[in-house]
Design a protein around this motif. Structure first.
Motif, short mmCIF file in Angstrom:
data_model
loop_
_atom_site.label_atom_id
_atom_site.label_comp_id
_atom_site.label_asym_id
_atom_site.label_seq_id
_atom_site.Cartn_x
_atom_site.Cartn_y
_atom_site.Cartn_z
N ARG A 161 16.01 -24.19 -24.50
CA ARG A 161 16.68 -24.87 -25.79
C ARG A 161 16.11 -24.25 -27.05
NH1 ARG A 161 16.02 -29.38 -22.74
NH2 ARG A 161 17.87 -30.92 -22.30
N ASP A 162 14.83 -23.75 -27.10
CA ASP A 162 13.99 -23.32 -28.20
C ASP A 162 14.88 -21.78 -28.49
OD1 ASP A 162 12.88 -22.80 -30.65
OD2 ASP A 162 10.88 -22.99 -29.79
N LEU A 163 15.70 -21.69 -29.40
CA LEU A 163 16.49 -20.49 -29.72
C LEU A 163 15.99 -20.05 -31.37
CD1 LEU A 163 19.73 -20.87 -27.98
CD2 LEU A 163 17.75 -19.80 -27.16
N SER A 164 14.69 -20.73 -31.88
CA SER A 164 14.63 -20.48 -33.31
C SER A 164 14.20 -19.29 -33.54
CB SER A 164 13.47 -21.37 -33.68
OG SER A 164 12.44 -21.08 -32.77
N LEU A 165 13.82 -18.29 -32.83
CA LEU A 165 13.30 -16.70 -33.17
C LEU A 165 14.45 -16.08 -33.57
CD1 LEU A 165 11.15 -14.88 -33.46
CD2 LEU A 165 11.19 -14.22 -31.24
N PHE A 166 15.82 -16.57 -33.00
CA PHE A 166 17.09 -15.87 -33.32
C PHE A 166 17.42 -16.13 -35.01
CE2 PHE A 166 18.14 -16.09 -28.74
CZ PHE A 166 18.34 -14.71 -28.72
N ASN A 167 16.62 -17.16 -35.81
CA ASN A 167 17.02 -17.31 -37.10
C ASN A 167 16.33 -16.23 -37.76
OD1 ASN A 167 18.18 -19.85 -36.57
ND2 ASN A 167 16.17 -20.86 -36.77
N ALA A 168 15.50 -15.32 -37.36
CA ALA A 168 15.03 -14.19 -38.00
C ALA A 168 15.74 -12.83 -38.08
CB ALA A 168 13.55 -13.88 -37.55
N ILE A 169 16.79 -13.05 -37.21
CA ILE A 169 17.87 -11.91 -37.05
C ILE A 169 19.37 -12.29 -37.14
CG2 ILE A 169 16.08 -10.71 -35.68
CD1 ILE A 169 18.00 -11.23 -33.18
N THR A 170 20.12 -11.08 -37.34
CA THR A 170 21.51 -11.30 -37.13
C THR A 170 21.80 -10.86 -35.67
OG1 THR A 170 22.10 -10.88 -39.29
CG2 THR A 170 23.83 -10.78 -37.75
N LEU A 171 21.99 -11.86 -34.86
CA LEU A 171 22.02 -11.62 -33.65
C LEU A 171 22.91 -10.41 -33.12
CD1 LEU A 171 21.51 -12.50 -30.43
CD2 LEU A 171 23.58 -13.94 -30.70
N CYS A 172 22.08 -9.32 -32.38
CA CYS A 172 22.70 -8.14 -32.08
C CYS A 172 23.35 -7.36 -33.26
CB CYS A 172 23.76 -8.17 -30.76
SG CYS A 172 22.89 -8.90 -29.47
N GLY A 173 23.13 -7.73 -34.37
CA GLY A 173 24.01 -7.10 -35.29
C GLY A 173 25.38 -7.65 -35.86
N ILE A 174 25.89 -8.66 -35.09
CA ILE A 174 27.31 -9.17 -34.92
C ILE A 174 27.31 -10.31 -35.74
CG2 ILE A 174 28.97 -9.87 -33.52
CD1 ILE A 174 27.67 -8.65 -30.99
N GLN A 175 28.05 -10.23 -36.70
CA GLN A 175 28.38 -11.16 -37.85
C GLN A 175 29.12 -12.55 -37.16
OE1 GLN A 175 26.98 -11.50 -41.00
NE2 GLN A 175 25.90 -9.48 -40.58
N GLY A 176 28.61 -13.48 -37.28
CA GLY A 176 29.22 -14.76 -36.75
C GLY A 176 28.85 -15.10 -35.33
N ALA A 177 27.90 -14.29 -34.79
CA ALA A 177 27.54 -14.51 -33.18
C ALA A 177 26.48 -15.52 -33.14
CB ALA A 177 27.23 -13.16 -32.66
N VAL A 178 26.44 -16.56 -32.69
CA VAL A 178 25.38 -17.30 -32.41
C VAL A 178 24.75 -17.57 -31.02
CG1 VAL A 178 25.94 -18.69 -34.73
CG2 VAL A 178 26.73 -19.39 -32.35
N PRO A 179 23.17 -17.83 -30.88
CA PRO A 179 22.83 -17.65 -29.61
C PRO A 179 23.14 -19.16 -28.89
CG PRO A 179 20.98 -18.10 -31.16
CD PRO A 179 22.38 -17.83 -32.06
N THR A 180 23.24 -19.23 -27.59
CA THR A 180 23.37 -20.53 -26.84
C THR A 180 22.43 -20.15 -25.59
OG1 THR A 180 24.37 -22.25 -25.93
CG2 THR A 180 25.17 -20.10 -25.63
N SER A 181 22.21 -21.40 -24.87
CA SER A 181 21.39 -21.03 -23.74
C SER A 181 21.72 -22.17 -22.40
CB SER A 181 19.81 -21.52 -23.96
OG SER A 181 19.63 -22.91 -24.35
#
Length: 213
Positions: A161-181
């Motif tokens: 569940r802990d995806l907090s590290l993604f807050n430090a980046i734009t996921l894969c450089g794709i605007q609007g993309a958000v991580p899930t698990s």
């Protein structure tokens, strides 16, 4: 093929092991090998860049024990952390039917089947390698390197569940993309060992199926 579980291993240590194995597979001294593992917190930049999509000062990252690494894989910026399953296939693709396109397809297929077995329906998103839950929620990132028709690097499937590290980046450089698990989508705890076991089964099946195609 040989699939090896490395447990929790540092990024640089795993990279050195990949390169050693890459040389052996290229020389015909070792069979195709897949490493399954988790990394301590690390943010990685791809050959296409990614520094522009990093939202934290590198000094601050270091203060928080987060490594920043330049890689030789394709793609942009991503991150790894405990609770994420990383798979590195060191794989000879020179004479494989379908070439690199089929290789990516089969990696995606192994992830799609794995997620399905835990009750998560996923999709491919044309033009964006990896596996998605929908057009914005990304559950698995992919990026590889190739030397003399042998691959290295691979994929990262979010399990915990802990995806907090993604807050430090734009996921894969794709605007609007958000991580899930997997845990985030199912709302239940998932044992990483179970995911590794299922992924190994589905990876073997996906690549055996394509070998027969």
């Amino acid at each position: 093929m040989k699939i090896i579980d490395l447990g929790l291993i540092g990024y640089k240590e795993a990279e050195a092991l990949q390169l050693e194995t890459l040389a052996a597979v290229t020389a015909g001294e070792r069979e195709n090998t897949v490493f399954l593992l988790e990394h301590p917190k690390v943010i990685t930049l791809g050959r296409q860049g990614g520094a522009e999509n990093l939202h934290m000062d590198p000094k601050l990252l270091a203060e928080h024990g987060i490594e920043l690494a330049q890689t030789t894989r394709g793609g942009n910026i991503t991150c790894h952390f405990p609770g994420q399953l990383v798979a590195y296939p060191i794989w000879r693709v020179e004479k494989r039917p379908g070439g690199m396109r089929r290789f990516f397809h089969d990696m995606e297929e192994a992830v799609i089947r794995t997620c399905a077995r835990f009750g998560v329906a996923t999709i491919r998103r044309p033009g964006h390698p990896g596996v998605w839950v929908d057009e914005t929620r990304k559950i698995c990132s992919m990026g590889i390197g190739v030397k003399r028709w042998v691959t290295y690097h691979g994929l990262a499937l979010n399990v915990g569940r802990d995806l907090s590290l993604f807050n430090a980046i734009t996921l894969c450089g794709i605007q609007g993309a958000v991580p899930t698990s997997i845990e985030g989508e199912t709302g239940r705890d998932i044992d990483m060992k179970d995911v590794k076991n299922v992924f190994e089964e589905e990876f073997r099946k996906a690549f055996a199926d394509s070998a027969l195609a």
